[in-house]
Design a protein around this motif. Sequence first.
Motif, short mmCIF file in Angstrom:
data_model
loop_
_atom_site.label_atom_id
_atom_site.label_comp_id
_atom_site.label_asym_id
_atom_site.label_seq_id
_atom_site.Cartn_x
_atom_site.Cartn_y
_atom_site.Cartn_z
N MET A 209 13.59 9.06 -4.29
CA MET A 209 12.36 8.73 -5.03
C MET A 209 11.41 7.92 -4.18
SD MET A 209 15.16 9.22 -7.00
CE MET A 209 15.94 7.67 -7.46
N VAL A 210 11.95 7.05 -3.32
CA VAL A 210 11.11 6.27 -2.41
C VAL A 210 10.43 7.19 -1.40
CG1 VAL A 210 11.17 4.59 -0.53
CG2 VAL A 210 12.32 4.08 -2.69
N ILE A 211 11.17 8.18 -0.89
CA ILE A 211 10.57 9.11 0.06
C ILE A 211 9.43 9.88 -0.60
CG2 ILE A 211 10.98 11.18 1.45
CD1 ILE A 211 13.81 10.13 1.96
N GLU A 212 9.61 10.27 -1.85
CA GLU A 212 8.53 10.97 -2.56
C GLU A 212 7.29 10.08 -2.65
OE1 GLU A 212 6.98 14.19 -3.65
OE2 GLU A 212 9.16 14.33 -3.80
N PHE A 213 7.48 8.80 -2.95
CA PHE A 213 6.35 7.87 -2.96
C PHE A 213 5.69 7.80 -1.60
CE2 PHE A 213 5.41 3.34 -1.78
CZ PHE A 213 4.11 3.31 -2.28
N LEU A 214 6.47 7.69 -0.54
CA LEU A 214 5.90 7.58 0.80
C LEU A 214 5.09 8.83 1.16
CD1 LEU A 214 8.96 5.99 2.67
CD2 LEU A 214 6.82 4.83 2.01
N LEU A 215 5.60 10.00 0.82
CA LEU A 215 4.87 11.24 1.10
C LEU A 215 3.55 11.29 0.32
CD1 LEU A 215 7.80 13.84 1.10
CD2 LEU A 215 6.51 13.01 3.09
N ARG A 216 3.60 10.88 -0.94
CA ARG A 216 2.38 10.89 -1.74
C ARG A 216 1.38 9.84 -1.25
NH1 ARG A 216 3.80 11.95 -8.15
NH2 ARG A 216 4.72 14.03 -7.88
N HIS A 217 1.90 8.68 -0.86
CA HIS A 217 0.99 7.63 -0.38
C HIS A 217 0.28 8.08 0.90
CE1 HIS A 217 -0.52 3.51 -0.22
NE2 HIS A 217 -0.28 3.53 1.09
N HIS A 218 1.03 8.73 1.79
CA HIS A 218 0.40 9.25 3.00
C HIS A 218 -0.63 10.32 2.66
CE1 HIS A 218 0.20 12.40 6.17
NE2 HIS A 218 -0.11 11.35 6.90
N ALA A 219 -0.30 11.20 1.73
CA ALA A 219 -1.24 12.26 1.37
C ALA A 219 -2.54 11.69 0.81
CB ALA A 219 -0.59 13.20 0.35
N ARG A 220 -2.42 10.62 0.05
CA ARG A 220 -3.62 10.05 -0.59
C ARG A 220 -4.41 9.15 0.36
NH1 ARG A 220 -5.05 5.50 -3.27
NH2 ARG A 220 -2.97 4.60 -3.04
N THR A 221 -3.71 8.40 1.21
CA THR A 221 -4.40 7.37 2.03
C THR A 221 -4.43 7.68 3.51
OG1 THR A 221 -2.40 6.05 2.44
CG2 THR A 221 -3.60 5.65 0.36
N GLY A 222 -3.56 8.59 3.97
CA GLY A 222 -3.46 8.84 5.41
C GLY A 222 -2.63 7.82 6.15
N ALA A 223 -1.88 6.96 5.45
CA ALA A 223 -1.08 5.91 6.10
C ALA A 223 0.05 6.55 6.91
CB ALA A 223 -0.52 4.96 5.04
N ARG A 579 12.10 -0.57 -3.81
CA ARG A 579 13.21 0.35 -3.56
C ARG A 579 13.80 0.91 -4.85
NH1 ARG A 579 17.67 -2.48 -0.08
NH2 ARG A 579 18.82 -0.62 -0.75
N PHE A 580 13.62 0.18 -5.94
CA PHE A 580 14.30 0.54 -7.17
C PHE A 580 13.35 1.07 -8.24
CE2 PHE A 580 16.64 -2.81 -4.98
CZ PHE A 580 17.80 -2.11 -4.70
N ILE A 581 12.13 1.36 -7.84
CA ILE A 581 11.20 1.99 -8.78
C ILE A 581 10.31 2.98 -8.04
CG2 ILE A 581 9.38 0.22 -8.65
CD1 ILE A 581 9.41 0.45 -11.86
N GLY A 582 10.94 3.68 -7.09
CA GLY A 582 10.22 4.63 -6.25
C GLY A 582 9.56 5.74 -7.04
N HIS A 583 10.24 6.24 -8.08
CA HIS A 583 9.63 7.33 -8.85
C HIS A 583 8.40 6.83 -9.58
CE1 HIS A 583 9.56 11.33 -10.56
NE2 HIS A 583 9.28 10.77 -11.73
#
Length: 678
Positions: A209-223, A579-583
């Motif tokens: 779930m954390v990885i999904e957040f990281l992928l979405r954050h990069h897609a939205r912000t380019g981080a 880490r515990f609320i990635g989704h």
Amino acid sequence: MPNRLVHETSPYLLQHADNPVDWWPWSAEAFEEARKRSVPVLLSVGYSSCHWCHVLERESFRDEAVASYMNEHFVSVKVDREERPDVDAVYMEAVQAATGQGGWPMTVFLTPDAEPFYFGTYFPPAPRHGMPSFRQVLQGVQQAWAERRDEVAEVAGKIVRDLAGRELPYGGTGVPGEEELVQALLGLTREYDPTYGGFGGAPKFPPSMVIEFLLRHHARTGAEGALQMAADTCERMARGGIYDQLGGGFARYSVDRAWVTPHFEKMLYDNALLCRVYAHLWRATGSDLARRVALETADFMVRELRTSEGGFASALDADSDDGTGRHVEGAYYAWTPAQLREVLGNEDAELAAAHFGVTEEGTFEEGASVLQLPQREGVVDAARLGSVRARLFAAREQRPAPGRDDKVVAAWNGLAIAALAETGAYFDRPDLVEAAIGAADLLVRLHMDDHARLARTSKDGRVGSNAGVLEDYADVAEGFLALASVTGEGVWLEFAGFLLDHVLVQFAGENGELYDTAADAERLIRRPQDPTDNAAPSGWTAAAGALLSYAAQTGSEPHRAAAERALGVVKVLGPRVPRFIGHGLAVAEALLDGPREVAVVGPVDDPATGKLHRAALLGTAPGAVVAVGEAGNDEMPLLGGRPLVDGRPAAYVCRNFTCDAPTTDVERLRVAVGAVGP
């Protein structure tokens, strides 16, 4: 003589049906029996693929003397935590509050009013390392019950009062914004393991779930840092022993920091989540490794977990027969150099040992190695290596296989449906989409009643008696929404709507907070409620995501408002415990992005429609929803009022049903939805 569990559908309970213990399933009758006899209840909670649950069963529950003592002094209740997550959650919360830790098997002693007063997990048959034996625990509890009943009642009452004060008032506190998501990213960066990927130390669980957040954050912000953490973690896991290098699929966790030695049980929920994560990583980067792992994991689920009814079984055991009659963890998966030579001959065995990291010392037990891939692979003849893998896989198929828990859990099948539908669409594998449809058909046909209420489990086509919990409604709705986007069939959107309406009526509190059990469900000592991720998304944040997607597909303001209220918990907890609320963080990314709504209008059999549809599905915009079909399709509200352009199929990219100018150009659409992959 079989006990009462012989009539149950849970494979875990059936494993105890021949014990000399006079087991009861969780029921009002069991507690009435305890009142009648004036004895405590011994509650034992576990699940079918739990290694230490099997150990406790062999060591203690099969022991005639131990069973006789249990039968005389207790009413013993056996619960499958996967079948009754509500019971497990309530008493696990008490165990963790009292001891600071938890796990399975969970052993809890209760009053006849179901109030807990003594806790533990696994107890050995003899005292060990300062731990009392199971028999000593039984004797100590029985003595306390007989001699200090008032003290026991006082302890139990205090525990119940403490639990009652733990409700979370985090609904309706405002939605998480940019500040909270940046703070969450910084918190993850501090806990990131730059050497081996992942977060924290051993044991290390796949952070899906954390990885999904990281992928979405990069897609939205380019981080770029977010994408780097996601990609490096995925690569390390895929090359480690936690990933099955021959048959695909992931074990539950790694006992070490470096992903080398797994705890070998394979769970449906892990593999569904990770299949989707790797497919999304490929979508974001075009990584060949991500593509291979996504497809191999999907194939593993279909090959080894699909049931004859079309659903997906819960898990494969960690243990199996090592060929000598002993049940050994990892026996099915590990290899010695001698075993490689026996299957491959000397020359190919040398190649396999070098490629998969098999050494004379071994990485596991008794000189055996868990197969891994080197971080930098040399030039290897692909055809020869393919032959080696195929021969090793075929030889492994002749070993005694791990046991399979054939129980179909609604929530986990929902996760599998979403993963298989998307993976099949991305990689032109219609067989995977068909497998997703088959599982969805089973859930509708068997698990849903005429009022769209869900049963949590079934086995061999027989539906279980336990009501669905929040994660069941949320994850099944998520699976149906993914199917609607992939297939263009509005019936899946309609079914998702039925389930989510039930969430609004039965699971939501006055301020937008969510509960794990329905308002009319069986009353426990506390109504369970937990927004944090465990091995799978919490029901709370999974419901927020499904509600948001459904609102984007239909324009329903009540569903969007409910999603926003539910995300108040992410505003509070995201910066503190990311880490515990990635989704929940991933859903918040979708909310900040819109999410985008993509309507692809045109005949579904027109190749031009197909190209636009594929481009839309490959968009990385967080949480984007896709509808495809003829203009004015009543089953898909996104298609309403959006005509063809000059008689040609067209795509409309919208937010809150307000759209940019339509396009018939695939490349323009790719840019609009952030598509990267081919």
